[in-house]
Every structure is written in C-alpha cells, then in structure tokens.
Scaffold this motif. Structure first.
Motif, PDB file in Angstrom:
ATOM      1  N   ASP A 113       0.579  -1.263  -0.031  1.00  0.00           N
ATOM      2  CA  ASP A 113       0.123  -0.011  -0.184  1.00  0.00           C
ATOM      3  C   ASP A 113       0.802   1.275   0.118  1.00  0.00           C
ATOM      4  OD1 ASP A 113       0.811  -0.397   2.618  1.00  0.00           O
ATOM      5  OD2 ASP A 113      -1.017  -0.565   3.518  1.00  0.00           O
ATOM      6  N   ARG A 114       2.139   1.302   0.065  1.00  0.00           N
ATOM      7  CA  ARG A 114       3.146   2.370   0.182  1.00  0.00           C
ATOM      8  C   ARG A 114       3.606   2.642  -1.236  1.00  0.00           C
ATOM      9  NH1 ARG A 114       2.144   4.865   4.883  1.00  0.00           N
ATOM     10  NH2 ARG A 114       2.329   3.454   6.744  1.00  0.00           N
ATOM     11  N   ILE A 115       3.366   1.776  -2.190  1.00  0.00           N
ATOM     12  CA  ILE A 115       3.891   2.006  -3.491  1.00  0.00           C
ATOM     13  C   ILE A 115       3.806   3.383  -4.101  1.00  0.00           C
ATOM     14  CG2 ILE A 115       3.477   1.547  -6.060  1.00  0.00           C
ATOM     15  CD1 ILE A 115       3.044  -1.323  -5.256  1.00  0.00           C
ATOM     16  N   GLY A 116       2.725   4.042  -3.886  1.00  0.00           N
ATOM     17  CA  GLY A 116       2.457   5.545  -4.468  1.00  0.00           C
ATOM     18  C   GLY A 116       3.607   6.595  -4.045  1.00  0.00           C
ATOM     19  N   GLU A 117       3.478   6.437  -2.654  1.00  0.00           N
ATOM     20  CA  GLU A 117       4.239   7.486  -1.867  1.00  0.00           C
ATOM     21  C   GLU A 117       5.850   7.294  -1.964  1.00  0.00           C
ATOM     22  OE1 GLU A 117       2.868   7.533   2.101  1.00  0.00           O
ATOM     23  OE2 GLU A 117       4.056   5.871   2.770  1.00  0.00           O
TER      24      GLU A 117
END
Lengths: 454, 309
Positions: A113-117
């Motif tokens: 879930d941290r891919i974007g940031e």
C-alpha cells in the motif's frame, strides 16, 4: 544530569538533525531511468543487500534459501542480509530516513500500500524492463498486477496477498445464545452480538474495533475502511479526489461512537502500544475476546499453537454490509519486495526478488504464514491445497475490494486515525468528527484534492 | 585548562586587551561551544529553515521539497488540535513538574535531611528508593508503569481484584493523571538531590541561634531554610519545567498521546507529525514553536531568580 532530560533533548536533536539530512540529501529529480534491457547477457557480480523486517520468524529461512541459491548461481556475487527484528511500522520509519539520507539497501520489503508514496519520492525502481523478460509473470492474475501498478508501471512483486476476516469465538457465542454458526445479516448484527456477549458472558471482551493512532494502519484497514464500504461509502470519488464528510462517513463514526460508548470495545485499545498483539491472542488463543476483524494471516499463529482448538473455537466470516447486501472483504498486495532507485546493483537485486518469488517458495511460505498466494500456480502445490483455511482465504479474495495504490494513503491514514479517535472518545459527535475529517484531509492533501458528499 | 592556559595565550601585542585577558577562558569554553553549535544551534537552525518548507519523508514532497513561506505556521495556528496539545503540555508541566516533582522533591529532601541530621539509618534506604526511580532508563520506567496500569494484568487492577473491586481502565479513563503520576515518580529524585545538596550548605548554627530565640520548626523553615533555597529553587524549576515540557518517551510508552489526543503534548505532537505522518516541515514548525516557548520559560525563571536572589 537528569537522564530523562538528556534523552528527550537528544531525541529532539535527532529530529532536528534528521531534517538537516533531509535537506542535504533530497534527490534532485524523480526516479532514475529504467534499466536498459533486463539481465540478459549481463554478469551479476558485486554485493547485494537485502533489507527486511521480521518478528514472526517464518521468512528468514526462505530469505536465506534465496540468498544461497543466488550465490550458488553467480560465483562473483555476495548477498548480505539485513534482517531487522522490529515491527514493520518501525522498520518503515527507519527505512525512510535511510532512503532519504541516500544510505540504501538494494532490496527492501514494505507493504504494497506504500507504492504510490515511495514511487513519488523517487525511492523505488520500476520493474517493467525486467518483467518483460520474466516468463513467470504470466502466472500473476491481472487483479494482482494492478495492485502493484502505479502510473502505468509495476513497482513490486507480491507473494502473499492480504485478505481479512471477521473472527468470532464460537464457544463464547454459544454461551451468549448466538450459536456457533452465527452469520451477521448486516453491520448492526455485529454490535447486537457484542451486546449479547457483554450481557450474558462475563470475563470476555465483546469486541475490538481499532481506533486512533494506537491502532496504526489497522484503524484504517481493519476497521474504518471496511465499515465505510459496508455503509456504501468510498474513500475516493471517480476522479480520484478523497471523500471527507459523507453520509457513510457519518454512519461509520456513529458506529464507532456507539461501540465505545456502550462499552462493547475496551477503551484501552486507544492507549496501548500495538493493541493488536493482545487482541489477536485473545480471540484466537485465550478466548476472552468475542469479535475481531483482522488480517487473514493472524490465523496462522493460532493454528500453529493448537490447530484443533482453533478450528473448533474460531469462526471466520466476510464483512457484512449495512443493507444486507453481499458480504465482502478488504484485499491488498501484502508485503512486497522492491528494488531501490539508488541501488548500485539493480540487476542482482532483481535476481534476488525473482529467486524468492518461485512457485515453491510462494506456496510454502504462505502455508506457514497464511496468505492467499499471489501466483496462481502456487495454489496447485499440494501443501497449499491441503489447508482448508488457505483455500477459503484465496476464495475470499474473489469478494475483496482493494484500496488503490495512492501516494496520499499515508496522509489519509493519519486523518482516519484522528477521526476515529474523536468519535470513539466522544471528544466530538459523529457529525462533528466527520466535518473535522474533511478539514484534516484538506490540511494534509490540499483543499483541491478533497470533496464532501451530502 | 590549567595546562593549556599559558600555552594558548596570544603572543601578538596587537591583540586587544580584553581578548587577551579572556583568552584562557575562551580556550576552555570553546570545546563546549563547538559541541553546542554542532549539536544544538546547527540543528535548531535547520529546523527553523525546514519549518518554511513542505519537506516530507515520502511522496512527491520528499523528491522535490519547496518553500511554502509561512504556510506551516498558518496551518499550526488554525489547527484545532494545537490548542488541546498546548493545554495538555501545560497540565502535564504544572501537574508533574511544579506540583509533583518540585513540591514532593522538596518535601522528601527536608525529610531526609532532617533524618540524616538526627542520624536515622533508614534515611539511606529512603534516599536509595527515590534514586532508583531516577536511574532507570525512561523506557524502562515507562514499561514499569505500563505493568502497573495495564487493564488486564496491571498490578493496580490485580490488587483491586483481590479485594473484589475494579478493574479500572487507568490509561483510558484517567490518562493525564496516570502520566502525571508516572512522571512525578520518575523525576522527583532530581529535585530531591538538588535540594538535599542545598540544605547541606545551610550552617547548623543558624538553626541553633533560631532555636535559642524560641523559633518553632515552622518559623525556622520559613525564615531560614526557604530563603536559603530560593536561588537554587529557581534553577531547579527552570530545569524541570524544560525537561518536563520536552518529555516524550515516557508518555509515548504509556499512552502514545492517547486516547485520542488527551495526553498528546507538544513534544509528542512534533514527533508524530514528523515521524508518523512523515511531514518533516510541519513537525519542524511545531518544534520551533516549542523551542520559542522554552526560551520564554527560561527568561521568566531567570528574571525571577535574579529578582529574588
């Protein structure tokens, strides 16, 4: 001098020093250019550092196995393993500071879930060029691929997917007159069951509903988001703007207020450090918690202690909706491996990830640390197929909704924590807490990225 | 310093008189000054600089931080939680530093000093007991109190259960009182030590004379003990106010600022913004405001101590 003062001042200085480091070392541009043409024809030598957190102890043998296999395959390659025996949240903070300071391992292991940031910060490397030459990539279903795709590029390879269940204690439910094959028709049924447990069974906590910063990401993933979906709400609208105050948001926060006010949920969830450790133990092992929505993976710890008792006493269900519509769960890419953008040995880093994500490793690790497998062919491995729970978990993903990878998820998480804490403590009415949720989102993301719904 | 003083004296006759006179002192102070500059002034300046940027640890702001002017300060002023956080800090400082550590520390120092003057052996044990609370690392102290307050297994609730009462959700229902008590326990020894030292500097013949004049114990305390302690009291207050204002690990271990933000103090708020929300710029802004408030405290106490001393 006073030890307390010395430490607190040192901590502040560290914070100040870190900000200095940030300025000095912030990367000038976006992600580095993608690798030319995968690994074909290149020799893999040098050193590759693999950094990952682990508290459970299931992963280390497989990491070692992959490292050994890699060293055997490439004689000039040394694989260094940096195992951090700390919680994944603490690891993430440590890792971000290191990434920002430019002191980077080659392979890192963080929630998908941290891919974007991470991608936006220029910390991670897109893997498309490598994937084009990786035969096995076709074993991954499109839904799994889209879970690790951000801005048209693939950034990580998942192995064990996340699913969640509403766990309930059959033995406690029996005593409360609810029966062992309880099926909630809607979300109100959860509170009704908790009330029944509270009034009829003494010495058992009825329900654990994570709230506030104490619940960490569980406050969002195991409580607020599934409830929001249950009430027909969404996190983002179709244009990608985040939804603040909405009828569903108000209903979720009202649900929180009622659950805490009626004493169905212990207040200490709001203050304990890592409350999930105790709550998981209580519902799965000691039996003094009746209801908990949690990750599918926690079942493994209980089954490892006493499989028969777990099967007998712990029921697992999908999350009901408010209207009695089809139950659902919340899925996710799980913890994934990334290649860092500043890695000096990206080819070797990719080789490690590829080796780790073999059909066998993915199947066997997910038997030990139960998650649905990311590779479809791993589900055919006999050990995996033999476990009913794993088959059910994999099946549950067909009814899963996913939180899309978005760089702002971390900030939204902070706003969710504040809103749920306000509702749970009664500091604000559900309606006010919903309004302040909008304010917090605007504060964190910018007013143009937030909408409200009537 | 004595060794270096002669060697470091400037030889040039061009050097001005005061500099020449003070050279040994400057030489002696410079290592400390250098360390302070390196580890305190430098980072403070960085924090000040950072507070005008949108610097972050993740996301696009991590890759391309930019100046945002006073936006962080405007955000802080309009942040509805900030008032609560300030109030929490104030309650915590008044409760655990001024009322708790200061008053209790002074009382303990008087008791132990009195007992020592009378030659009671038990004074040593009392002294050791208070000191033990203080020599623990803060994290350990925090966990000791977690073990005390825990809802399920805490000593307090086990004790209450034994007499048929409870359990009480200490940290959930009385969070501020709980952390104030823990911090009082933790920090009282410091105040006690300082006052014990100060009490020993008061000559016994003052009391003899007062006793001859017919002063009772209360008068002796009020007329002789207290005025003698005043200068040291101001410094002690300054030091415990500042340390309590910056206390962070103990609260983090006990409640992590919760429930909600009921025990979130300014130090914790700065940490949470910087390292849980990864908003370094905003976290620095809070830290800068905290530094400014500490300076205000320092000035007030120092003025007070000069006025009275």
């Amino acid at each position: 001098m006073d030890g307390q003062r010395a430490i607190s001042r040192r901590t502040l200085l560290k914070a100040a020093a870190a900000t200095g480091v940030v300025v000095a070392c912030a990367p000038a541009g976006g992600p580095a250019p993608a690798p030319g043409g995968g690994t074909t024809g290149r020799t893999i030598t040098g050193t590759v550092t693999v950094s990952y957190p682990d508290e459970l102890g299931k992963k280390p043998p497989y990491v070692q196995q992959a490292a050994d296999a890699l060293k055997a395959k490439y004689s000039g390659l040394d694989v260094k393993i940096d195992l951090q025996k700390i919680a994944s949240g603490d690891y993430y903070t440590k890792l971000l500071l290191a990434l920002n300071a430019g002191d980077v391992p080659d392979v890192i292991h963080v929630g998908g879930d941290r891919i974007g940031e991470l991608a936006d910060a220029g910390y991670i490397e897109p893997l498309d060029a490598y994937l084009a030459q990786w035969e096995d990539w076709k074993q991954y279903p499109d839904a799994v691929k889209s879970g690790v795709t951000y801005q048209g590029k693939v950034w990580a390879i998942p192995y064990g997917l996340d699913t969640r269940f509403l766990y309930f204690r059959k033995d406690v439910f029996e005593k409360a007159g609810l029966g062992t094959s309880w099926q909630p028709k809607n979300v109100e049924d959860i509170l009704a069951a908790a009330s029944a447990v509270k009034s009829k069974v003494s010495g058992v906590l009825p329900y654990a509903l994570y709230a506030g910063p104490a619940g960490d990401s569980g406050t969002a993933n195991h409580a607020f988001i599934p409830l929001l979906w249950a009430y027909g709400g969404e996190l983002q609208d179709s244009s990608g703007k985040w939804i603040g105050d909405s009828p569903a948001t108000r209903k979720v926060l009202d649900y929180y207020a009622r659950a805490y006010k009626q004493g169905l949920v212990p207040n200490e969830l709001l203050t304990s450090t890592k409350p999930w450790t105790a709550m998981r133990e209580k519902v799965g092992v000691t039996g003094d918690l009746a209801l908990l929505f949690e990750g599918g993976w926690v079942y493994g710890g209980w089954a490892a202690k006493d499989k028969a008792a777990t099967e007998k006493n712990v029921g697992y269900l999908l999350h009901p909706t408010a209207s009695g519509g089809p139950s659902f769960t919340i899925g996710g890419p799980g913890t994934v491996w990334y290649v860092t953008a500043k890695s000096k040995n990206k080819d070797a880093a990719w080789e490690f990830i590829k080796t780790w994500n073999s059909k066998e490793t993915v199947a066997k690790l997910n038997v030990e640390d139960p998650h649905p497998v990311a590779r479809t062919d791993s589900a055919d491995v006999a050990e995996f197929k033999a476990e009913k729970y794993l088959v059910d978990s994999t099946e549950s993903l067909k009814k899963a909704k996913f939180v899309p990878p978005d760089p702002n998820f971390g900030k939204v998480l902070g706003a969710i924590q504040k809103a749920t804490a306000r509702a749970a403590t009664g500091e604000a009415t559900p309606d006010d807490a919903a309004k302040r949720y909008t304010d917090d989102l605007k504060q964190a993301l910018g007013a143009d990225k937030v909408v409200t719904q009537q | 310093v004595t060794v270096g003083a002669g060697a470091l004296r400037p030889r040039s006759p061009l050097v001005a008189g005061p500099l020449r006179r003070n050279a040994p002192y400057l030489a002696g102070l410079s290592p400390a000054a250098l360390l302070l500059a390196l580890f305190f002034v430098g980072p403070s300046l960085w924090a000040f600089y950072t507070s005008f940027t949108n610097m972050a640890l993740v996301g696009i702001d991590a890759a391309r931080p930019r100046f945002v002017g006073t936006a962080n300060y405007e955000r802080l002023l309009s942040d509805p939680d900030f008032a609560t956080v300030l109030l929490n800090s104030l309650t915590f400082v008044i409760g655990s530093a001024l009322v708790g550590q200061f008053v209790l520390g002074l009382a303990l120092a008087l008791l132990i000093d009195h007992a020592e003057r009378r030659g009671y052996r038990a004074a040593t044990f009392a002294y050791a007991a208070v000191l033990l609370a203080w020599v623990n690392p803060t994290v350990i102290a925090g966990f000791l109190w977690v073990a005390m307050y825990d809802f399920f297994f805490g000593s307090l609730n086990v004790g209450l259960g034994a007499i048929g009462l409870g359990p009480v959700d200490w940290l959930g229902s009385f969070p501020m009182a709980s952390v104030v008590i823990a911090n009082t326990w933790r920090g009282t020894a410091f105040t006690m030590l300082i006052f014990l030292g100060a009490l020993k500097t008061i000559p016994s013949d003052i009391y003899e004379a007062a006793r001859v004049d017919g002063a009772n114990a209360w008068r002796r305390f009020w007329d002789h003990t207290l005025p003698n302690l005043r200068p040291i009291a101001a410094l002690t207050l300054l030091s415990i106010t500042m340390s309590t204002f910056g206390t962070f690990i103990l609260i983090q271990t006990l409640t992590n600022g919760g429930p909600g933000i009921r025990t979130e103090t300014i130090a914790l708020y700065a940490f949470h913004e910087a390292f849980r929300s990864y908003a370094i710029g905003y976290g620095s802004t809070i830290a800068v405001v905290m530094l400014a408030l500490n300076l205000v405290f320092a000035v007030l106490y120092l003025r007070w101590s000069r006025a009275r001393a």
